[in-house]
Design a protein around this motif. Structure first.
Motif, PDB file in Angstrom:
ATOM      1  N   PRO A  18       0.818  -1.213   0.000  1.00 35.20           N
ATOM      2  CA  PRO A  18       0.000   0.000   0.000  1.00 35.20           C
ATOM      3  C   PRO A  18       0.855   1.267   0.000  1.00 35.20           C
ATOM      4  N   SER A  19       0.404   2.291  -0.698  1.00 36.94           N
ATOM      5  CA  SER A  19       1.108   3.572  -0.726  1.00 36.94           C
ATOM      6  C   SER A  19       0.787   4.361   0.532  1.00 36.94           C
ATOM      7  N   GLU A  20       1.467   5.486   0.698  1.00 33.54           N
ATOM      8  CA  GLU A  20       1.171   6.356   1.824  1.00 33.54           C
ATOM      9  C   GLU A  20      -0.203   6.993   1.606  1.00 33.54           C
ATOM     10  N   PHE A  21      -0.855   7.352   2.703  1.00 29.26           N
ATOM     11  CA  PHE A  21      -2.182   7.950   2.608  1.00 29.26           C
ATOM     12  C   PHE A  21      -2.087   9.339   1.979  1.00 29.26           C
ATOM     13  N   GLU A  22      -3.031   9.620   1.123  1.00 37.37           N
ATOM     14  CA  GLU A  22      -3.137  10.943   0.508  1.00 37.37           C
ATOM     15  C   GLU A  22      -4.613  11.304   0.360  1.00 37.37           C
ATOM     16  N   PHE A  23      -4.869  12.589   0.269  1.00 44.39           N
ATOM     17  CA  PHE A  23      -6.253  13.069   0.177  1.00 44.39           C
ATOM     18  C   PHE A  23      -6.631  13.299  -1.277  1.00 44.39           C
ATOM     19  N   CYS A  24      -7.752  12.712  -1.667  1.00 47.50           N
ATOM     20  CA  CYS A  24      -8.287  12.931  -3.018  1.00 47.50           C
ATOM     21  C   CYS A  24      -9.364  14.008  -2.931  1.00 47.50           C
ATOM     22  N   LYS A  25      -9.101  15.164  -3.527  1.00 47.22           N
ATOM     23  CA  LYS A  25     -10.068  16.258  -3.438  1.00 47.22           C
ATOM     24  C   LYS A  25     -11.275  16.030  -4.345  1.00 47.22           C
ATOM     25  N   ILE A  26     -11.180  15.061  -5.242  1.00 48.30           N
ATOM     26  CA  ILE A  26     -12.323  14.733  -6.093  1.00 48.30           C
ATOM     27  C   ILE A  26     -13.363  13.938  -5.292  1.00 48.30           C
ATOM     28  N   CYS A  27     -12.874  12.910  -4.582  1.00 49.81           N
ATOM     29  CA  CYS A  27     -13.761  12.055  -3.774  1.00 49.81           C
ATOM     30  C   CYS A  27     -13.902  12.558  -2.345  1.00 49.81           C
ATOM     31  N   ARG A  28     -13.003  13.463  -1.949  1.00 48.76           N
ATOM     32  CA  ARG A  28     -12.970  14.010  -0.590  1.00 48.76           C
ATOM     33  C   ARG A  28     -12.767  12.907   0.455  1.00 48.76           C
ATOM     34  N   ILE A  29     -11.809  12.021   0.180  1.00 51.41           N
ATOM     35  CA  ILE A  29     -11.474  10.960   1.128  1.00 51.41           C
ATOM     36  C   ILE A  29      -9.957  10.775   1.143  1.00 51.41           C
ATOM     37  N   ASN A  30      -9.462  10.183   2.239  1.00 55.03           N
ATOM     38  CA  ASN A  30      -8.064   9.774   2.315  1.00 55.03           C
ATOM     39  C   ASN A  30      -7.954   8.322   1.862  1.00 55.03           C
ATOM     40  N   HIS A  31      -6.911   8.027   1.104  1.00 52.07           N
ATOM     41  CA  HIS A  31      -6.735   6.654   0.622  1.00 52.07           C
ATOM     42  C   HIS A  31      -5.243   6.349   0.511  1.00 52.07           C
ATOM     43  N   ASN A  32      -4.944   5.061   0.414  1.00 51.19           N
ATOM     44  CA  ASN A  32      -3.554   4.623   0.234  1.00 51.19           C
ATOM     45  C   ASN A  32      -3.437   3.666  -0.961  1.00 51.19           C
ATOM     46  N   GLN A  33      -4.259   3.943  -1.974  1.00 50.11           N
ATOM     47  CA  GLN A  33      -4.292   3.077  -3.159  1.00 50.11           C
ATOM     48  C   GLN A  33      -3.381   3.574  -4.286  1.00 50.11           C
ATOM     49  N   GLY A  34      -2.766   4.739  -4.090  1.00 52.02           N
ATOM     50  CA  GLY A  34      -1.895   5.264  -5.138  1.00 52.02           C
ATOM     51  C   GLY A  34      -2.665   5.604  -6.400  1.00 52.02           C
ATOM     52  N   ARG A  35      -2.045   5.371  -7.551  1.00 47.75           N
ATOM     53  CA  ARG A  35      -2.659   5.706  -8.832  1.00 47.75           C
ATOM     54  C   ARG A  35      -3.861   4.825  -9.149  1.00 47.75           C
ATOM     55  N   ARG A  36      -3.955   3.663  -8.512  1.00 43.93           N
ATOM     56  CA  ARG A  36      -5.081   2.756  -8.772  1.00 43.93           C
ATOM     57  C   ARG A  36      -6.405   3.378  -8.360  1.00 43.93           C
TER      58      ARG A  36
END
Length: 204
Positions: A18-36
């Motif tokens: 798993p990648s490090e957690f990052e915030f997606c401003k499109i979905c407004r959630i934090n995730h660790n899925q990277g480019r997937r």
């Protein structure tokens, strides 16, 4: 052969890590899925809705681009537009032409740079670049604006003042007409009821 198999297993484990957690401003959630994450249905649907809403806002801008006009009142043009690609608020308060600042922004190099980075990071396809910016239309828009400036005062303030003066004169004319109507009604009442009747009503 065994060594090659071990290397493939190690590479697979690295890819699945798993990648490090990052915030997606499109979905407004934090995730660790990277480019997937960009291929998940929630993300693609949110991105599609975002593009649709922005295109709807641009429809008025494109209309102003084809038919430039001066801003004579606050209702002539949206007072601002939020650019989702640049994370900036484009304000129209100092623009002489309808959507003038937004048009200049959408044609800028900074907007193009931010737009490409946005599509690279969140997906959507580089084939959408031209649909979210202004290119060759800008030169024609500037020519039409220059023609308009030759026929009317160039500054927005003078345009606004002349517009307000016309409204003020119109209000004064209406007020004078209303005063005349009141006087005329009083005279008709005086004729119909007679002087004594009017004096009696005033006393009562």
């Amino acid at each position: 052969m065994k060594r090659d198999g071990d290397e493939k297993k190690m590479k697979k484990k690295v890819d699945e890590k798993p990648s490090e957690f990052e915030f997606c401003k499109i979905c407004r959630i934090n995730h660790n899925q990277g480019r997937r994450h960009n291929s998940f249905p929630r993300h693609t649907n949110s991105l599609s809705s975002l593009f649709t809403r922005f295109h709807q806002k641009l429809s008025f801008v494109k209309s102003s681009l084809r038919n430039p006009s001066f801003v004579l009142s606050s209702s002539d043009s949206p007072d601002r537009l939020w650019c989702i690609f640049c994370d900036s608020d484009i304000v129209e308060s100092d623009s002489a032409f309808v959507c003038g600042n937004v048009i200049e922004h959408l044609a800028s190099d900074d907007h193009l740079k931010n737009l490409k980075h946005f599509l690279w990071k969140y997906g959507g396809g580089m084939n959408k670049v031209d649909s979210f910016r202004i290119t060759v239309e800008l030169a024609e828009w500037k020519k039409r604006c220059a023609v308009l400036k030759k026929d009317v005062p160039p500054s927005r303030s003078s345009l606004g003042q002349s517009y307000e003066m016309r409204i003020t004169r119109y209000i004064i004319q209406i007020s004078h007409k209303l005063v005349k109507l009141v006087h005329l009604r009083t005279m008709l009442l005086h004729i119909q009821l007679g002087p004594q009747s009017i004096i009696w009503k005033l006393r009562v």
